[in-house]
Design an enzyme around this catalytic site. Structure first.
Site, PDB file in Angstrom:
ATOM      1  CB  THR A 102      -0.890   0.028   1.263  1.00 14.52           C
ATOM      2  OG1 THR A 102      -1.632  -1.183   1.322  1.00 14.52           O
ATOM      3  CG2 THR A 102      -1.844   1.205   1.225  1.00 14.52           C
ATOM      4  CE  LYS A 177      -5.034  -1.129   1.664  1.00  6.80           C
ATOM      5  NZ  LYS A 177      -5.363  -2.289   2.389  1.00  6.80           N
ATOM      6  CE  LYS A 252       1.483   2.274   4.137  1.00  6.11           C
ATOM      7  NZ  LYS A 252       1.965   0.960   3.716  1.00  6.11           N
TER       8      LYS A 252
HETATM    9  P1  NAD Z   1       5.858  -5.840   7.291  1.00  8.93           P
HETATM   10  O1  NAD Z   1       6.596  -4.676   7.842  1.00  8.93           O
HETATM   11  O2  NAD Z   1       5.491  -6.970   8.182  1.00  8.93           O
HETATM   12  O3  NAD Z   1       6.692  -6.458   6.049  1.00  8.93           O
HETATM   13  C1  NAD Z   1       7.460  -5.694   5.151  1.00  8.93           C
HETATM   14  C2  NAD Z   1       8.757  -6.450   4.900  1.00  8.93           C
HETATM   15  O4  NAD Z   1       9.526  -5.750   3.927  1.00  8.93           O
HETATM   16  C3  NAD Z   1       9.636  -6.582   6.149  1.00  8.93           C
HETATM   17  O5  NAD Z   1       9.874  -7.948   6.404  1.00  8.93           O
HETATM   18  C4  NAD Z   1      10.910  -5.822   5.782  1.00  8.93           C
HETATM   19  O6  NAD Z   1      12.086  -6.398   6.336  1.00  8.93           O
HETATM   20  C5  NAD Z   1      10.900  -5.928   4.269  1.00  8.93           C
HETATM   21  N1  NAD Z   1      11.702  -4.921   3.602  1.00  8.93           N
HETATM   22  C6  NAD Z   1      11.790  -3.588   3.886  1.00  8.93           C
HETATM   23  N2  NAD Z   1      12.610  -2.977   3.008  1.00  8.93           N
HETATM   24  C7  NAD Z   1      13.048  -3.940   2.152  1.00  8.93           C
HETATM   25  C8  NAD Z   1      13.928  -3.926   1.036  1.00  8.93           C
HETATM   26  N3  NAD Z   1      14.529  -2.799   0.621  1.00  8.93           N
HETATM   27  N4  NAD Z   1      14.151  -5.095   0.375  1.00  8.93           N
HETATM   28  C9  NAD Z   1      13.566  -6.248   0.795  1.00  8.93           C
HETATM   29  N5  NAD Z   1      12.741  -6.315   1.854  1.00  8.93           N
HETATM   30  C10 NAD Z   1      12.489  -5.175   2.523  1.00  8.93           C
HETATM   31  O7  NAD Z   1       4.561  -5.223   6.582  1.00  8.93           O
HETATM   32  P2  NAD Z   1       3.226  -6.039   6.161  1.00  8.93           P
HETATM   33  O8  NAD Z   1       2.250  -6.002   7.282  1.00  8.93           O
HETATM   34  O9  NAD Z   1       3.625  -7.322   5.532  1.00  8.93           O
HETATM   35  O10 NAD Z   1       2.645  -5.040   5.045  1.00  8.93           O
HETATM   36  C11 NAD Z   1       3.220  -4.967   3.739  1.00  8.93           C
HETATM   37  C12 NAD Z   1       2.395  -4.002   2.917  1.00  8.93           C
HETATM   38  O11 NAD Z   1       1.042  -4.476   2.853  1.00  8.93           O
HETATM   39  C13 NAD Z   1       2.323  -2.581   3.514  1.00  8.93           C
HETATM   40  O12 NAD Z   1       2.390  -1.660   2.472  1.00  8.93           O
HETATM   41  C14 NAD Z   1       0.975  -2.563   4.226  1.00  8.93           C
HETATM   42  O13 NAD Z   1       0.428  -1.260   4.308  1.00  8.93           O
HETATM   43  C15 NAD Z   1       0.164  -3.467   3.305  1.00  8.93           C
HETATM   44  N6  NAD Z   1      -0.987  -4.119   3.970  1.00  8.93           N
HETATM   45  C16 NAD Z   1      -0.828  -4.705   5.192  1.00  8.93           C
HETATM   46  C17 NAD Z   1      -1.923  -5.311   5.791  1.00  8.93           C
HETATM   47  C18 NAD Z   1      -1.793  -5.985   7.154  1.00  8.93           C
HETATM   48  O14 NAD Z   1      -2.823  -6.319   7.746  1.00  8.93           O
HETATM   49  N7  NAD Z   1      -0.582  -6.231   7.649  1.00  8.93           N
HETATM   50  C19 NAD Z   1      -3.163  -5.322   5.152  1.00  8.93           C
HETATM   51  C20 NAD Z   1      -3.277  -4.751   3.888  1.00  8.93           C
HETATM   52  C21 NAD Z   1      -2.170  -4.137   3.305  1.00  8.93           C
END
Ligand code: NAD
Length: 302
Positions: A102, A177, A252
């Protein structure tokens, strides 16, 4: 260009295996795709190996033989970094780029332009459904980009989700979204205020639910995320407000919406006030609770 599916032995690179990316990678492997995963936190990769996912040591190792690259990263900053430093001009140009993070609309639109200049097909495909949807393979994908690019990715998205909606040109998945979550964020404030007033007037919580769910107050904040503990089964409030969808993630998304409103000179009246409330709750240390816990904003010690 070929569709990406298991019959052609396709390889998917998953970049970012956090709360969402990890179960998505596992579901792709379970569906029969070759999955190469990379995360800057190495500890997040090892648990995936027993599910048939290949843990890679670098972005390059993950993407070099991929038919599709799926990014699932925290925000536009990380997605831009990964696209500009590791994907564009490095991956083969017949690799389909799918960003399911997102991120802000402007960054999404700019990445679409950069990808097109580099000769890549790209879709933005943010999701709703949270970690539960990611684990059960029931996500909803909101997709922006050309229909032909979406067609190529359809069987991949079906391995992770139950529904895919084509929202328009590049960036419109993010727009959908953002607008949807803006509506949900405001809804929750209204449901919380309705319940607060009901409590003070002596109206029972169950009665307000029975009335509102069957009349004009009905909405997802009432039925799927009802903020009153133990009123409904399976709501975050009935498990001590464990998310669900965290207050921080709602904050966010509200900020992304405010940002887009400012860039497009869109008058929003309620959203800024709602965002301030989520900010206040987060600042008070409750950001990791489900966003429905905002119901308790005035009860918790600030
Ligand atoms: P998270 O922080 O758990 O996972 C993100 C991952 O990206 C981490 O493991 C981090 O180490 C990795 N990362 C960061 N920079 C990086 C790079 N340069 N190269 C490789 N890996 C890298 O976040 P999440 O909860 O998995 O959410 C991911 C996305 O999905 C976000 O944009 C969030 O807004 C969206 N989202 C999350 C949810 C939810 O319920 N968690 C729901 C809908 C959408």
């Amino acid at each position: 260009m070929n569709n990406i599916d298991t019959s052609t032995n396709s390889t998917i690179a998953v970049i970012g295996t956090g709360n969402m990316g990890a179960p998505m990678a596992i579901n792709l492997a379970a569906a029969g795709f070759n999955v190469n995963a990379f995360d800057i936190e190495k500890g997040k990769l090892q648990p995936l190996v027993e599910h048939g996912v290949t843990a890679c040591h670098s972005h390059m190792e993950a993407i070099e033989r991929a038919d599709m690259i799926l990014t699932m990263l925290p925000s536009g900053v990380e997605v831009t970094d990964v696209f500009c430093q590791h994907i564009l001009n490095r991956a083969h140009t017949d690799t389909l780029l799918v960003d399911s993070s997102t991120i802000d609309l402007k960054t999404a639109q700019s990445l679409h332009r950069e990808a097109a200049l580099g000769g890549y097909a790209m879709i933005d495909a943010p999701v709703s459904g949270g970690t539960a949807g990611a684990e059960s393979g029931n996500l909803t994908f909101m997709v922006g980009g050309e229909a032909a690019s979406l067609d190529r990715a359809t069987s991949v998205l079906e391995a992770m989700g139950a529904k895919t909606i084509h929202c328009g040109e590049g960036g419109m998945g993010q727009a959908a979204k953002m607008c949807n979550n803006l509506m949900l964020g405001i809804q929750m404030i209204s449901v919380a205020e309705g319940y607060r007033l009901a409590q003070k007037t002596g109206l029972s919580e169950q009665t307000l639910y029975d009335v509102a769910a069957n009349s004009s107050g009905n909405c997802a904040a009432l039925t799927a995320f009802n903020p009153i503990p133990n009123l409904l089964p399976n709501t975050p409030s009935s498990r001590d407000y464990q998310p669900g969808f965290s207050n921080n993630l709602m904050l966010k998304d509200m900020k992304l919406a405010l940002n887009a409103a400012s860039q497009t000179e869109t008058p929003l009246d309620i959203a800024p006030a709602a965002t301030n409330l989520y900010q206040k709750f987060s600042d008070a240390g409750f950001g990791e609770l489900d966003f429905s816990a905002i119901f308790n904003l005035h009860e918790k010690k600030q």
